[in-house]
Design a protein around this motif. Structure first.
Motif, mmCIF file in Angstrom:
data_model
loop_
_atom_site.group_PDB
_atom_site.id
_atom_site.type_symbol
_atom_site.label_atom_id
_atom_site.label_comp_id
_atom_site.label_asym_id
_atom_site.label_seq_id
_atom_site.Cartn_x
_atom_site.Cartn_y
_atom_site.Cartn_z
ATOM 1 N N LEU A 1 -1.530 -1.367 -8.552
ATOM 2 C CA LEU A 1 -0.451 -1.398 -9.536
ATOM 3 C C LEU A 1 -0.856 -2.260 -10.733
ATOM 4 O O LEU A 1 -1.890 -2.920 -10.710
ATOM 5 C CB LEU A 1 0.838 -1.926 -8.888
ATOM 6 N N ASP A 2 -0.014 -2.230 -11.767
ATOM 7 C CA ASP A 2 -0.359 -2.916 -13.015
ATOM 8 C C ASP A 2 -0.597 -4.414 -12.820
ATOM 9 O O ASP A 2 -1.380 -5.016 -13.553
ATOM 10 C CB ASP A 2 0.742 -2.717 -14.058
ATOM 11 N N ASP A 3 0.076 -5.035 -11.847
ATOM 12 C CA ASP A 3 -0.117 -6.478 -11.666
ATOM 13 C C ASP A 3 -1.288 -6.784 -10.730
ATOM 14 O O ASP A 3 -1.490 -7.925 -10.344
ATOM 15 C CB ASP A 3 1.163 -7.130 -11.138
ATOM 16 N N GLY A 4 -2.042 -5.749 -10.365
ATOM 17 C CA GLY A 4 -3.226 -5.972 -9.545
ATOM 18 C C GLY A 4 -2.947 -5.872 -8.051
ATOM 19 O O GLY A 4 -3.874 -5.864 -7.249
ATOM 20 N N SER A 5 -1.685 -5.777 -7.665
ATOM 21 C CA SER A 5 -1.389 -5.668 -6.232
ATOM 22 C C SER A 5 -1.668 -4.238 -5.757
ATOM 23 O O SER A 5 -1.766 -3.310 -6.554
ATOM 24 C CB SER A 5 0.064 -6.052 -5.964
ATOM 25 N N THR A 6 -1.800 -4.101 -4.442
ATOM 26 C CA THR A 6 -2.140 -2.799 -3.873
ATOM 27 C C THR A 6 -0.927 -2.195 -3.190
ATOM 28 O O THR A 6 -0.164 -2.909 -2.526
ATOM 29 C CB THR A 6 -3.264 -2.976 -2.829
ATOM 30 N N TRP A 7 -0.736 -0.905 -3.356
ATOM 31 C CA TRP A 7 0.376 -0.204 -2.727
ATOM 32 C C TRP A 7 -0.217 0.932 -1.898
ATOM 33 O O TRP A 7 -0.969 1.747 -2.418
ATOM 34 C CB TRP A 7 1.320 0.359 -3.790
ATOM 35 N N ARG A 8 0.112 0.957 -0.610
ATOM 36 C CA ARG A 8 -0.421 2.037 0.227
ATOM 37 C C ARG A 8 0.518 3.240 0.206
ATOM 38 O O ARG A 8 1.691 3.126 0.563
ATOM 39 C CB ARG A 8 -0.625 1.563 1.671
ATOM 40 N N VAL A 9 -0.003 4.369 -0.200
ATOM 41 C CA VAL A 9 0.764 5.618 -0.197
ATOM 42 C C VAL A 9 0.287 6.444 0.989
ATOM 43 O O VAL A 9 -0.909 6.743 1.107
ATOM 44 C CB VAL A 9 0.557 6.396 -1.511
ATOM 45 N N ASP A 10 1.220 6.786 1.880
ATOM 46 C CA ASP A 10 0.840 7.581 3.047
ATOM 47 C C ASP A 10 0.756 9.049 2.676
ATOM 48 O O ASP A 10 1.608 9.578 1.962
ATOM 49 C CB ASP A 10 1.865 7.382 4.174
ATOM 50 N N ILE A 11 -0.293 9.675 3.158
ATOM 51 C CA ILE A 11 -0.522 11.091 2.856
ATOM 52 C C ILE A 11 -0.095 11.917 4.071
ATOM 53 O O ILE A 11 -0.504 11.624 5.198
ATOM 54 C CB ILE A 11 -2.023 11.362 2.591
ATOM 55 N N GLU A 12 0.725 12.925 3.801
ATOM 56 C CA GLU A 12 1.150 13.774 4.903
ATOM 57 C C GLU A 12 0.087 14.820 5.230
ATOM 58 O O GLU A 12 -0.293 14.993 6.374
ATOM 59 C CB GLU A 12 2.455 14.464 4.528
#
Ligand code: ADP
Ligand code: MG
Ligand code: ZN
Length: 503
Positions: free
Chosen positions: A125-136
């Motif tokens: 994300l823009d602030d450098g943090s990571t977001w895990r998106v689960d893939i179906e």
């Protein structure tokens, strides 16, 4: 009869005070295979209409499809890069529906036996943090042809006098990548959506399976959005905004749908499950068709094709071919260049990272390459209203400008003028200089010496200060000389001459 007026949009902060958004992203990627999914027709973009067709992709009776092995390999590599399990045995399915640009009257797709399932993609994300998106899942299918509506003002069928059909795209291999519902993103939902598509695009590019041009439709994104009251555990009804064709638009479309749906709900209305069109010009969406359910498509296993049954050996061999993943590459480059997280993030957000890397590969030092792309060239892209990567200058040309500066043939100011001429289509930097010799830095010391003497004579008090050891006073003289030479002198050399004259 006039249509009932749509309720006003709710302000974003008010949406978030009451509702939790849920997202689902569906991304279609056109694979860059030489031939189509089930026949040998070429897939090149932009050919004369209906020149890349054959009985199979035109759905002629008696024609039989054959699976393109290279498309299957690309799909498996995509699945592996998304940390999915690869299905050892899966059939294609027929998805039945009429569409004029789909000559078979059904689309060959994968339904309950997709090639890849249950993975994830970590996005930054823009602030450098990571977001895990689960893939179906990721599944293979074929693209449709294209309808062209002629004679109307909008290019839509409404108001058109007739429609033309181009089947060149019919049968081009697609992989559709579908996320699991993305929850608890709250205010960041639009950003997560954009960051996800960005990360996916970068990944697909690194895999070299597609040219991922959103503007040419080789990467197409549909955004599902719904709202539920904060604290609820049942998802609300979703809408599916189709074909959102730029990264920025993904964010705008999600945000717009959140505000629109909240407005409808707040006014006591209901959300209808439907597809919606995104309008690039004003960032709004409008209703498309009511959404069919899976049963409506009467899926059944495709009888004309063998099941896809990749062996474990094949899957492992393909795993070996995975490139350095973009985020790992980014970390490595950051270390090599020894720059901060912030600098890296700015480069990525400006769409400059690959350009800087290519400029460095063409011989420029990292600092100089970076500074050109994020400052002067970013400004030029901004003024021209184009993406940085679409500026008419190549990383190699930027590296040439940097080299000319290092050789002392250009100073920074004149270098910008040279870049302007390159951007205006006057060729490589060397060609620009050949055509415009007056741009080359004045290196003739005798010419410079004359200008220095003149400036010192015109400012006797400053000259005296310098002679008294006040070196800083030389700045004014250097400035005068630069003016006198119309910015074409090398300021460092001028300063040397000034100090020498006063010693
Ligand atoms: P369809 O073929 O109807 O578009 P898909 O299963 O291909 O359905 O894609 C639906 C997408 O929407 C998936 O990403 C799924 O996770 C997501 N989704 C499902 N339900 C909701 C919901 N209520 N709100 C938002 N997204 C949803
Ligand atoms: Mg779908
Ligand atoms: Zn064909």
């Amino acid at each position: 009869m006039t249509a009932p007026e749509a309720p006003a949009l709710l302000a974003y902060d008010d949406v978030l005070a009451t509702y939790e958004p849920v997202l689902g992203m569906e991304v279609h990627v056109e694979l860059g295979t030489a031939t189509k999914m089930f026949c040998g027709c070429p897939t090149a973009f932009g050919a004369e209409p209906n020149t890349q067709v054959c009985p199979v992709c035109l759905g002629m009776p008696g024609s039989l499809p054959v699976v393109n092995a290279s498309a299957v390999e690309s799909a498996i590599r995509i699945g592996l890069a998304l940390n999915c399990s690869i299905t050892p045995w899966g059939r294609f399915a027929r998805k039945n529906y009429f569409y004029p640009d789909q000559p078979k009257n059904y689309q060959i797709s994968q339904y309950d036996e997709p090639i890849a399932t249950d993975g994830y993609l970590d996005v930054v994300l823009d602030d450098g943090s990571t977001w895990r998106v689960d893939i179906e899942r990721a599944h293979m299918e074929e693209d449709t042809g294209k309808s062209l509506h002629v004679g109307g003002a909008t290019g839509r069928i409404h108001g058109a006098s007739h429609s033309l059909l181009d089947y060149n795209r019919a049968g081009v291999p697609l992989v559709e990548i579908v996320t699991k519902p993305i929850t608890v993103a709250g205010a960041r939902a639009p950003e997560v959506a954009r960051a996800y598509v960005t990360a996916l695009r970068d990944l697909l590019k690194a895999l070299d399976v597609s040219d991922v041009r959103m503007d040419q439709g080789s990467l197409r994104c549909d955004a599902n959005v719904s709202l539920m009251p904060i604290g609820a555990d049942v998802f609300g009804t979703r809408t599916e905004t189709k074909n959102v064709n730029s990264l920025k638009s993904v964010e705008i479309a999600v945000r717009y749908e959140m505000c629109r749906q909240a407005g409808v709900l707040q006014a006591g209305g209901e959300i209808i499950q439907e597809t919606r069109h995104f309008h690039e010009a004003d960032g709004t969406t409008s209703p498309g068709r009511r959404k069919e359910t899976a049963e409506d498509y009467r899926y059944f296993p495709e009888p004309d094709l063998e099941p896809v049954a990749p062996s474990a050996e094949l899957v492992e061999r393909l795993r070996e071919t995975l490139p350095e993943l973009p985020w790992l590459r980014r970390a490595r480059i950051q270390q090599e260049w020894n720059v901060s997280d912030e600098v890296m993030r700015d480069l990525v957000n400006a769409g400059a990272l690959d350009l800087v890397i290519a400029t460095v590969d063409a011989g420029a030092p990292a600092d100089a390459a970076r500074s050109w792309w994020v400052s002067y060239l970013a400004q030029q892209a901004n003024t021209r209203g184009v993406e940085l990567a679409d500026l008419p200058i190549t990383p190699a040309q930027v590296a040439q400008v940097v080299a000319l500066i290092e050789e002392g043939k250009l100073n920074n100011k004149v270098a910008r003028q040279v870049v302007d001429h390159v951007l205006d289509g006057e060729g490589d930097p060397a060609q620009v200089l050949e055509q415009r010799p007056d741009l080359v830095v004045v290196r003739d010391d005798s010419k410079l010496q004359a200008a220095v003497d003149e400036a010192l004579a015109a400012n006797p008090d400053i000259a005296q200060k310098i002679r008294d050891g006040k070196v800083a006073a030389a700045g004014k003289i250097v400035g005068d000389v630069m003016k006198a030479t119309r910015g074409q002198a090398d300021p460092a050399r001028v300063k040397e001459l000034v100090l020498a004259a006063c010693s």
